[in-house]
Design a protein around this motif. Structure first.
Motif, PDB file in Angstrom:
ATOM      1  N   LEU A 109       0.839  -1.206   0.000  1.00  0.00           N
ATOM      2  CA  LEU A 109       0.000   0.000   0.000  1.00  0.00           C
ATOM      3  C   LEU A 109       0.870   1.251   0.000  1.00  0.00           C
ATOM      4  CD1 LEU A 109      -2.727   1.452   0.243  1.00  0.00           C
ATOM      5  CD2 LEU A 109      -2.617   1.075   2.722  1.00  0.00           C
ATOM      6  N   ALA A 110       1.901   1.262   0.831  1.00  0.00           N
ATOM      7  CA  ALA A 110       2.784   2.434   0.896  1.00  0.00           C
ATOM      8  C   ALA A 110       3.469   2.662  -0.451  1.00  0.00           C
ATOM      9  CB  ALA A 110       3.817   2.244   2.004  1.00  0.00           C
ATOM     10  N   ALA A 111       3.898   1.572  -1.097  1.00  0.00           N
ATOM     11  CA  ALA A 111       4.575   1.702  -2.395  1.00  0.00           C
ATOM     12  C   ALA A 111       3.614   2.273  -3.435  1.00  0.00           C
ATOM     13  CB  ALA A 111       5.110   0.345  -2.835  1.00  0.00           C
ATOM     14  N   ARG A 112       2.382   1.779  -3.419  1.00  0.00           N
ATOM     15  CA  ARG A 112       1.394   2.263  -4.391  1.00  0.00           C
ATOM     16  C   ARG A 112       1.083   3.743  -4.155  1.00  0.00           C
ATOM     17  NH1 ARG A 112      -4.039   2.742  -4.360  1.00  0.00           N
ATOM     18  NH2 ARG A 112      -4.546   1.403  -2.576  1.00  0.00           N
ATOM     19  N   LEU A 113       0.925   4.121  -2.900  1.00  0.00           N
ATOM     20  CA  LEU A 113       0.608   5.516  -2.599  1.00  0.00           C
ATOM     21  C   LEU A 113       1.772   6.435  -2.964  1.00  0.00           C
ATOM     22  CD1 LEU A 113      -1.255   5.094   0.808  1.00  0.00           C
ATOM     23  CD2 LEU A 113      -2.272   5.565  -1.431  1.00  0.00           C
ATOM     24  N   GLN A 114       3.000   5.976  -2.702  1.00  0.00           N
ATOM     25  CA  GLN A 114       4.157   6.822  -3.025  1.00  0.00           C
ATOM     26  C   GLN A 114       4.359   6.929  -4.535  1.00  0.00           C
ATOM     27  OE1 GLN A 114       7.143   5.164  -0.151  1.00  0.00           O
ATOM     28  NE2 GLN A 114       7.285   7.323   0.432  1.00  0.00           N
ATOM     29  N   ASP A 115       3.859   5.942  -5.269  1.00  0.00           N
ATOM     30  CA  ASP A 115       3.860   6.031  -6.725  1.00  0.00           C
ATOM     31  C   ASP A 115       2.901   7.121  -7.201  1.00  0.00           C
ATOM     32  OD1 ASP A 115       5.621   4.288  -7.864  1.00  0.00           O
ATOM     33  OD2 ASP A 115       4.075   3.107  -8.893  1.00  0.00           O
ATOM     34  N   LEU A 122       6.848   8.696   4.440  1.00  0.00           N
ATOM     35  CA  LEU A 122       6.162   7.861   5.432  1.00  0.00           C
ATOM     36  C   LEU A 122       6.541   8.277   6.851  1.00  0.00           C
ATOM     37  CD1 LEU A 122       6.890   4.563   3.528  1.00  0.00           C
ATOM     38  CD2 LEU A 122       4.588   5.460   3.964  1.00  0.00           C
ATOM     39  N   HIS A 123       5.529   8.373   7.691  1.00  0.00           N
ATOM     40  CA  HIS A 123       5.749   8.798   9.075  1.00  0.00           C
ATOM     41  C   HIS A 123       4.842   8.031  10.026  1.00  0.00           C
ATOM     42  CE1 HIS A 123       8.065  12.237   7.663  1.00  0.00           C
ATOM     43  NE2 HIS A 123       7.216  12.214   6.656  1.00  0.00           N
ATOM     44  N   GLY A 124       5.175   8.077  11.301  1.00  0.00           N
ATOM     45  CA  GLY A 124       4.308   7.517  12.331  1.00  0.00           C
ATOM     46  C   GLY A 124       3.597   8.643  13.055  1.00  0.00           C
ATOM     47  N   HIS A 125       2.389   8.370  13.499  1.00  0.00           N
ATOM     48  CA  HIS A 125       1.622   9.371  14.240  1.00  0.00           C
ATOM     49  C   HIS A 125       2.439   9.948  15.388  1.00  0.00           C
ATOM     50  CE1 HIS A 125      -2.396  10.220  16.580  1.00  0.00           C
ATOM     51  NE2 HIS A 125      -1.814  11.326  16.167  1.00  0.00           N
ATOM     52  N   ARG A 126       3.245   9.070  16.029  1.00  0.00           N
ATOM     53  CA  ARG A 126       3.962   9.524  17.227  1.00  0.00           C
ATOM     54  C   ARG A 126       5.021  10.583  16.947  1.00  0.00           C
ATOM     55  NH1 ARG A 126       7.106   4.177  19.367  1.00  0.00           N
ATOM     56  NH2 ARG A 126       8.233   3.592  17.505  1.00  0.00           N
ATOM     57  N   GLU A 127       5.325  10.798  15.658  1.00  0.00           N
ATOM     58  CA  GLU A 127       6.240  11.893  15.319  1.00  0.00           C
ATOM     59  C   GLU A 127       5.550  13.250  15.489  1.00  0.00           C
ATOM     60  OE1 GLU A 127       8.265  11.265  11.466  1.00  0.00           O
ATOM     61  OE2 GLU A 127       7.712   9.157  11.690  1.00  0.00           O
ATOM     62  N   ALA A 139      10.365   5.330  10.907  1.00  0.00           N
ATOM     63  CA  ALA A 139      11.654   5.663  10.272  1.00  0.00           C
ATOM     64  C   ALA A 139      12.568   4.440  10.242  1.00  0.00           C
ATOM     65  CB  ALA A 139      12.320   6.819  11.014  1.00  0.00           C
ATOM     66  N   ASP A 140      12.566   3.658  11.313  1.00  0.00           N
ATOM     67  CA  ASP A 140      13.369   2.425  11.335  1.00  0.00           C
ATOM     68  C   ASP A 140      12.891   1.453  10.257  1.00  0.00           C
ATOM     69  OD1 ASP A 140      14.862   3.303  13.445  1.00  0.00           O
ATOM     70  OD2 ASP A 140      13.921   1.995  14.954  1.00  0.00           O
ATOM     71  N   TRP A 141      11.576   1.364  10.122  1.00  0.00           N
ATOM     72  CA  TRP A 141      10.991   0.451   9.122  1.00  0.00           C
ATOM     73  C   TRP A 141      11.384   0.889   7.706  1.00  0.00           C
ATOM     74  CZ3 TRP A 141       6.428   1.570   5.946  1.00  0.00           C
ATOM     75  CH2 TRP A 141       5.950   0.476   5.251  1.00  0.00           C
ATOM     76  N   PRO A 148       9.317  -6.524   7.499  1.00  0.00           N
ATOM     77  CA  PRO A 148       8.828  -6.607   8.882  1.00  0.00           C
ATOM     78  C   PRO A 148       9.915  -6.219   9.882  1.00  0.00           C
ATOM     79  CG  PRO A 148       8.026  -8.462   7.635  1.00  0.00           C
ATOM     80  CD  PRO A 148       8.975  -7.722   6.720  1.00  0.00           C
ATOM     81  N   LEU A 149       9.554  -5.344  10.788  1.00  0.00           N
ATOM     82  CA  LEU A 149      10.521  -4.776  11.715  1.00  0.00           C
ATOM     83  C   LEU A 149      10.821  -5.753  12.849  1.00  0.00           C
ATOM     84  CD1 LEU A 149      12.057  -2.085  11.912  1.00  0.00           C
ATOM     85  CD2 LEU A 149      10.150  -1.218  13.269  1.00  0.00           C
TER      86      LEU A 149
END
Ligand SMILES: [Zn+2]
Length: 158
Positions: A109-115, A122-127, A139-141, A148-149
């Motif tokens: 999904l992330a790859a498709r959206l970034q396309d 990409l970010h996490g809410h906690r940022e 960011a680690d991911w 998978p992290l």
């Protein structure tokens, strides 16, 4: 008219790890829609899924890797205070550990959206908030190549 999107923000549902949120009566998106309705969220102009009256996210990924839609991408979400206008929100069912199917679905999904949204990172809410959402460091991911992290893969029995 498509919106300018430069942020893809990942969330977790804060539900039990490895447990499907969807059931025979409701999809995971419908469950979250109820939660968000109880919190007073409201969709002003649904572009898709008009039966979902509240859900703040654009996508939900249940534990079997099913990707469900919430708000339409052109619709401003309700998931990250101060950054909703230019972002998309993805919610991973669970809290800290996610199934291999979920990690794969998130990757795709992330790859498709970034396309589609070339400026989007990409970010996490906690940022953006003092919360542990999602239960991993996005960011680690990303740095690790969106596999998978370590320490966040739900141990599945065969
Ligand atoms: Zn969140």
């Amino acid at each position: 008219m498509s919106r300018f999107i430069d942020l893809i923000v990942i969330h977790c549902a804060a539900s039990p790890d490895g447990h499907l949120l969807g059931n025979a009566r409701e999809t995971a998106a419908q469950v979250i829609d109820r939660w968000h309705a109880e919190r007073g969220f409201h969709r002003a102009h649904p572009s898709i899924n008009p039966e979902l009256t509240a859900i703040g996210y654009h996508y939900v990924i249940d534990c079997d890797g099913t990707v469900l839609t919430g708000r339409g991408e052109e619709e401003i979400g309700a998931h990250v205070e101060g950054h909703n206008a230019n972002s998309l929100g993805i919610c991973m069912v669970g809290t800290r550990c996610f199934t291999a199917a979920q990690w794969l679905a998130l990757h795709d999904l992330a790859a498709r959206l970034q396309d589609n949204y070339r400026n989007a990172t990409l970010h996490g809410h906690r940022e953006y908030a003092n919360k542990e959402c999602p239960g991993f460091d996005v960011a680690d991911w990303v740095t690790g190549g969106c596999v998978p992290l370590c320490g966040h893969l739900f141990p599945e029995s065969v």
